[in-house]
Scaffold this active site. Structure first.
Site, PDB file in Angstrom:
ATOM      1  N   VAL A 141     154.322 -43.135  -0.074  1.00  0.00           N
ATOM      2  CA  VAL A 141     152.962 -43.339   0.132  1.00  0.00           C
ATOM      3  C   VAL A 141     152.382 -44.644  -0.604  1.00  0.00           C
ATOM      4  O   VAL A 141     152.687 -45.057  -1.494  1.00  0.00           O
ATOM      5  CB  VAL A 141     152.169 -42.125  -0.759  1.00  0.00           C
ATOM      6  CG1 VAL A 141     150.856 -42.314  -0.898  1.00  0.00           C
ATOM      7  CG2 VAL A 141     152.501 -40.854  -0.299  1.00  0.00           C
ATOM      8  N   CYS A 142     151.565 -45.060   0.270  1.00  0.00           N
ATOM      9  CA  CYS A 142     151.298 -46.513   0.189  1.00  0.00           C
ATOM     10  C   CYS A 142     152.329 -47.518  -0.434  1.00  0.00           C
ATOM     11  O   CYS A 142     153.155 -47.926   0.425  1.00  0.00           O
ATOM     12  CB  CYS A 142     149.974 -46.521  -1.043  1.00  0.00           C
ATOM     13  SG  CYS A 142     149.003 -47.788  -1.136  1.00  0.00           S
TER      14      CYS A 142
END
Lengths: 350, 461
Positions: A141-142
Site C-alpha cells: 500500500v502506497c
C-alpha cells in the site's frame, strides 16, 4: 417571501443542531482498527498481526499487507463497514498486516534495507514457515507498495502474487506537487536538522498544502456530517487516523527522498539494496496494479508504469474511480475493489 | 427540504426529545432525581395540545401558508411554544441545578415574555447549541487536530463579519478589485488568508527586509566594540539584543523580538548552568540562532507574500459568479455557500503558485532555514549541559547507531543459523527452526495512540 426563506433556513439549522447534539452526546469512544487479531511476531517496535476469520478459507496462501511508513495501517480497518481487512477476511482470505510502530530517535539509523530485507523479509519467512508454504501473497500500500515491489524483485520465489495499491514507482512526475516539491528539498538539512527523526507533523503539513482548502471544506461540511451518526463517527475516526502520524526514521527518509523522488532510481533499474540491483523485470509472479484516478497524493502516472516494467506475463492494471484515501475507505472500495482484489488472489491460488 | 409548520413542529419535537433523553439519562445515573415520568407527564400533554391545534388549523384550510393567512392562529401556536419552553426549562433547571450540570440551551430560554416571534427564540437556542457543539466536537477530536478546527471556527466567524456587505455587492454587481479592496481591506484579506493557511501574516515585506538589513548593520557595528571571551562581552551581547528587541516596532519583527527576549531569559540561566568556560561558544551559537531565525522570518514573509498576491482576485471572482447567478435567479446564496465558493476560488489561485518552480524552491528554503534554527537551539542546549550527566543528542545518536548495528548482526546470525539448521534437517526451506515465533498473543483491539515521546508535536494535516 424573504421571511419564509429565512424561516426555512432557520428550520433547517434547528433540525441539524438538534440531530447533531443528540448524535455527539451519544459518543463515548472513537475506536478504529477493531478487527480481532493476534500479534504473531515482533521485532522491537515492528509487529506482525494475524487477523481472525470467521468464515471458511477460500485460498490456502495468506496475504501480507505492507502499509506505508507514513501514517498508520489502521486505515485498512478504519471501522467495521469500511475495512479493507475485514472485506478480505469475509471473502475467504487469510490476512496478515505489518505494524511498523512508531520510529523514535533510537531508529534514526534504520535504513530501507532494514525495513525491506529485515522486517518484510522476516514477516514473509515467518508466514512461509508457519503455513509450510513456499511463497505468500503481498499487498503493498502506497510507500509500502514500493517496498513490496523491491522485495518481490529481490525474492520472487517468496512472492506468489503481488498486488499494489496506489504505489509510486515512477517518481519523475509533474502532476503531483509532492513529487515536485521533493526535488527541491534539501533532505540532508532536514534529516540532520531534525536530529535524525522527521516529525510526522512536518509531513502532514506538506500533505495539507497539496489541497490547501481540504481542511476548510471538511469542517465546513460538519453540519451535514453531524446530522448522521454514521457520518459523524466516520469523521471522528478519520480525524483520529490523520492525527496519528508517526515520525520517520531519518536515514530511511533521506534515502527514500534521494533515491526515489530525486533520482528516480527504481524505475530506471538503478536502485541498489544490500548490494543487489533491483530489476523490475525480475518480478515474474502475477501482478495487480491498482491506481486511483483522482489521486492527488500519488497520481496515476507514478503508479501505472509498474504494469509495463514488470516481467510478469499475468498482469492487470485496475483503475479505481476515486482519490487516494477512497481506495481504502470509500463505499466503492468496499463494494467493488476489495472483493475484486480477493477474487484476483483466489483465482491465482492454485 | 420539507417546508411549513409541520416541519417546525417536527423539529421542536426533536429538540424536546433530545432534552428529555438527556434528563432521563441523568435521572437514571443520579439517584434522588425526579423520576422520568415527570418529564413524560409534561411532554405528553404538550404534544396533545399541539395536535389539537394542528387539527383546528387544518380545518381552516391552507396549512402551508398559515403564517401569512392566519396570524392569530400562528400567534396561538407561538404562545404554546413559549409555555412549553418555560415549563420544560423550569423542570429542567430544577433537575440540573442539584448537580450543577450545564447543557446547551439552558441559558437561552429565559422566563421573559415571548415578545418576539418564535423563530428568534429558536435562533437563540440554535446559537447556544452551536456553541455547545463546537466545544463538544473539540473535545472529541485528537489534540493535534484541535488547532485546525479552532482556526476554522475563527475564520468562519471572521468572514461572517463581511457577509452583509458581500450580499449588497452581489446584489448590485460591485465586484471590481478596487471596490472589494475598499470593503475587504488588505489587512482583513491578510488576516483571512493567514487563517485559511494557518500562518501568522507578516505586514509589509519590503519594510521587513529594510529593518532586518538595518539590524545586521547595527549588530556588526556593535560586535566590533566588544571583547570576546569576557563577561563584558556577554553582557554587551545580551544588552544589544534586548535593546534591539524593544526598539523594533515593526510587526514583522515582533516575533524576532519575542524570541530575543525569550532567549535572553533562557540563556542567562543556561550560562549559570554551563559556567564561564562555555560562555563564548554559547554566545557565538546564540548569534547563529539569531541570524538563522531572522533569515527564516524573512523567507517565510516572502513565501507568504507570494501566496497573498496570488489569491487577491478570489473575492472579486466569487462575488461576480454569484452576481451572474443572482441576475438569473434573484436568489441570494446563504453564507455557507458563499464561504465555500470563496475557499474554492482561493484554492484555485493558490494552486497556481504552489505548482510553480519558484514556490517549490522558496518553500524548500523556508523549511531549511526553519530547521536550521531548531538545530542551532539544540546545539545550544547541549553545550549548556555539556558537563552534566544527561543523555544528550550526540550520545543518544551513538546508542541509536549501536542499536541498529546490533539488530543487523542478530538478523544476520538468525539467517545463518537457519541455513545451517535447514541443511542439517535435510535442506528443506520449510523446516521449522529456532526462529519459530512464540505462541501468538491476542492483542485487544484498541485505538492507536501516539506514544508519549511523540506527543510533543501537537500542532497539522
Amino acid at each position: 417571501m424573504a421571511e419564509q426563506h429565512i424561516s426555512d433556513q432557520l428550520l433547517q439549522q434547528v433540525d441539524t443542531a438538534t440531530d447533531a447534539i443528540r448524535n455527539i452526546s451519544d459518543i463515548n469512544t472513537i475506536d478504529i482498527a477493531t478487527a480481532e487479531r493476534d500479534v504473531v511476531w515482533q521485532d522491537g517496535k515492528v509487529k506482525l498481526y494475524h487477523f481472525k476469520r470467521e468464515g471458511k478459507a477460500k485460498a490456502k496462501t495468506p496475504v501480507l499487507i505492507v502499509y506505508a511508513l507514513v501514517n498508520r495501517w489502521e486505515m485498512m480497518d478504519l471501522q467495521p463497514n469500511r475495512s479493507f481487512v475485514r472485506k478480505l477476511l469475509s471473502e475467504g482470505m487469510d490476512v496478515y498486516v505489518i505494524d511498523w510502530g512508531y520510529a523514535s530517535r533510537l531508529d534514526r539509523y534504520k535504513t530501507i534495507e532494514d525495513y525491506i530485507m529485515g522486517n518484510i523479509g522476516d514477516c514473509v519467512d515467518y508466514i512461509r514457515r508457519k503455513d509450510q508454504i513456499p511463497s505468500v501473497n503481498l499487498l503493498g500500500v502506497c510507500q509500502g507498495g514500493t517496498f513490496s515491489v523491491i522485495y518481490s524483485s529481490l525474492f520472487p520465489e517468496k512472492v506468489k502474487n503481488l498486488a499494489t495499491l496506489v504505489t509510486p514507482v515512477d517518481f519523475d512526475n509533474k502532476q503531483g506537487l509532492l513529487f515536485k516539491w521533493a526535488k527541491d528539498l534539501d533532505v540532508d538539512a532536514m534529516v540532520d536538522g531534525f536530529g535524525g527523526v522527521i516529525p510526522g507533523e512536518f509531513l502532514n503539513t506538506g500533505f495539507d498544502m497539496l489541497k490547501p482548502m481540504n481542511k476548510t471544506r471538511k469542517y465546513l461540511s460538519l453540519p451535514d456530517t453531524l446530522k448522521e451518526k454514521d457520518k459523524l463517527m466516520n469523521f471522528l475516526r478519520m480525524e483520529k487516523w490523520v492525527a496519528d502520524s508517526p515520525d520517520q526514521a531519518g536515514e530511511t527518509y533521506r534515502q527514500f527522498i534521494k533515491d526515489f523522488y530525486q533520482k528516480n532510481l527504481l524505475i530506471k533499474g538503478e536502485f541498489v539494496l544490500a548490494g543487489r540491483k533491483v530489476d523490475l523485470k525480475n518480478i515474474t509472479m502475477p501482478v495487480l496494479t491498482i491506481y486511483a484516478k483522482e489521486d492527488h497524493i500519488v497520481p496515476p502516472d507514478t503508479t501505472k508504469p509498474l504494469h509495463e516494467k514488470v516481467g510478469s506475463k499475468d498482469k492487470e492494471l485496475m483503475e479505481f474511480p476515486g482519490g487516494h484515501i477512497g481506495v481504502f475507505v470509500g463505499a466503492r472500495s468496499q463494494s467493488i475493489l476489495s472483493p475484486a482484489v480477493a477474487s484476483w488472489y483466489i483465482k491465482r491460488d492454485a | 427540504m420539507k417546508k411549513g409548520i409541520d416541519e417546525m413542529m417536527e423539529n421542536q419535537k426533536k429538540a424536546f426529545d433530545s432534552w428529555k433523553d438527556w434528563s432521563d439519562q441523568w435521572m437514571k445515573s443520579m439517584p434522588g432525581m425526579t423520576p422520568p415520568s415527570s418529564g413524560k407527564d409534561f411532554f405528553v400533554p404538550w404534544m396533545e395540545m399541539q395536535q389539537k391545534w394542528m387539527d383546528e388549523t387544518m380545518k381552516m384550510g391552507n396549512l402551508k401558508g398559515s403564517t401569512e393567512s392566519m396570524p392569530e392562529q400562528w400567534k396561538t401556536w407561538m404562545d404554546m411554544q413559549s409555555q412549553a419552553s418555560e415549563k420544560w426549562m423550569d423542570f429542567y433547571r430544577e433537575q440540573a441545578k442539584q448537580f450543577g450540570v450545564s447543557v446547551p440551551g439552558i441559558s437561552s430560554f429565559t422566563k421573559a415574555p415571548f415578545v418576539e416571534m418564535g423563530p428568534k427564540q429558536w435562533q437563540t437556542w440554535m446559537e447556544e447549541s452551536n456553541k455547545w457543539l463546537k466545544e463538544n466536537i473539540l473535545e472529541k477530536i485528537p489534540a493535534n487536530m484541535k488547532p485546525h478546527y479552532q482556526n476554522f471556527t475563527v475564520l468562519y466567524d471572521e468572514m461572517a463579519k463581511y457577509w452583509e456587505g458581500v450580499q449588497r455587492m452581489i446584489q448590485f454587481g460591485s465586484f471590481s478589485k478596487g471596490t472589494t479592496d475598499q470593503f475587504f481591506t488588505p489587512e482583513a484579506y491578510r488576516r483571512v488568508v493567514g487563517l485559511f493557511l494557518g500562518f501568522k501574516p507578516v505586514d509589509n515585506v519590503a519594510k521587513l527586509v529594510e529593518d532586518v538589513n538595518r539590524f545586521f548593520e547595527d549588530y556588526i557595528a556593535s560586535m566590533q566594540k566588544m571583547t570576546p571571551g569576557t563577561h563584558d562581552f556577554m553582557d554587551s551581547f545580551t544588552r544589544f539584543f534586548r535593546d534591539w528587541g524593544r526598539q523594533s516596532g515593526h510587526p514583522g519583527l515582533q516575533a524576532v523580538a519575542e524570541v530575543t527576549n525569550m532567549m535572553e531569559k533562557g540563556i542567562n540561566s543556561l550560562y549559570h548552568v554551563a559556567g564561564p568556560s562555555e560562555e563564548l561558544a554559547m554566545a557565538k551559537l546564540l548569534k547563529d540562532v539569531q541570524f538563522a531565525y531572522t533569515g527564516f522570518v524573512m523567507k517565510s514573509a516572502e513565501m507568504q507574500q507570494i501566496l497573498l498576491d496570488a489569491g487577491q482576485f478570489a473575492l472579486p471572482d466569487t462575488i461576480k459568479s454569484f452576481y451572474d447567478e443572482f441576475q438569473e435567479t434573484k436568489k441570494m446564496p446563504n453564507y455557507t455557500e458563499f464561504f465555500n465558493r470563496y475557499a474554492n476560488h482561493l484554492e484555485d489561485y493558490l494552486l497556481e503558485v504552489l505548482e510553480s518552480d519558484e514556490y517549490s524552491i522558496l518553500q524548500a528554503n523556508v523549511s531549511k532555514s526553519g530547521i536550521a534554527v531548531k538545530a542551532k537551539m539544540d546545539e545550544l542546549i547541549e553545550l549548556a549541559f555539556d558537563d552534566f550527566p544527561f543523555l544528550m543528542k550526540s550520545f543518544a545518536d551513538e546508542v541509536a547507531q549501536e542499536n541498529t548495528s546490533l539488530r543487523r548482526k542478530v538478523r544476520d546470525l538468525e539467517t545463518r543459523l537457519y541455513a545451517i539448521e535447514s541443511t542439517f534437517h535435510g535442506g528443506s526451506a520449510m523446516q521449522k527452526t529456532t526462529a519459530e515465533p512464540p505462541k501468538p498473543k491476542a492483542e485487544a483491539p484498541k485505538p492507536a495512540t501516539r506514544k508519549a515521546s511523540n506527543s510533543k508535536k501537537t500542532t497539522a494535516k
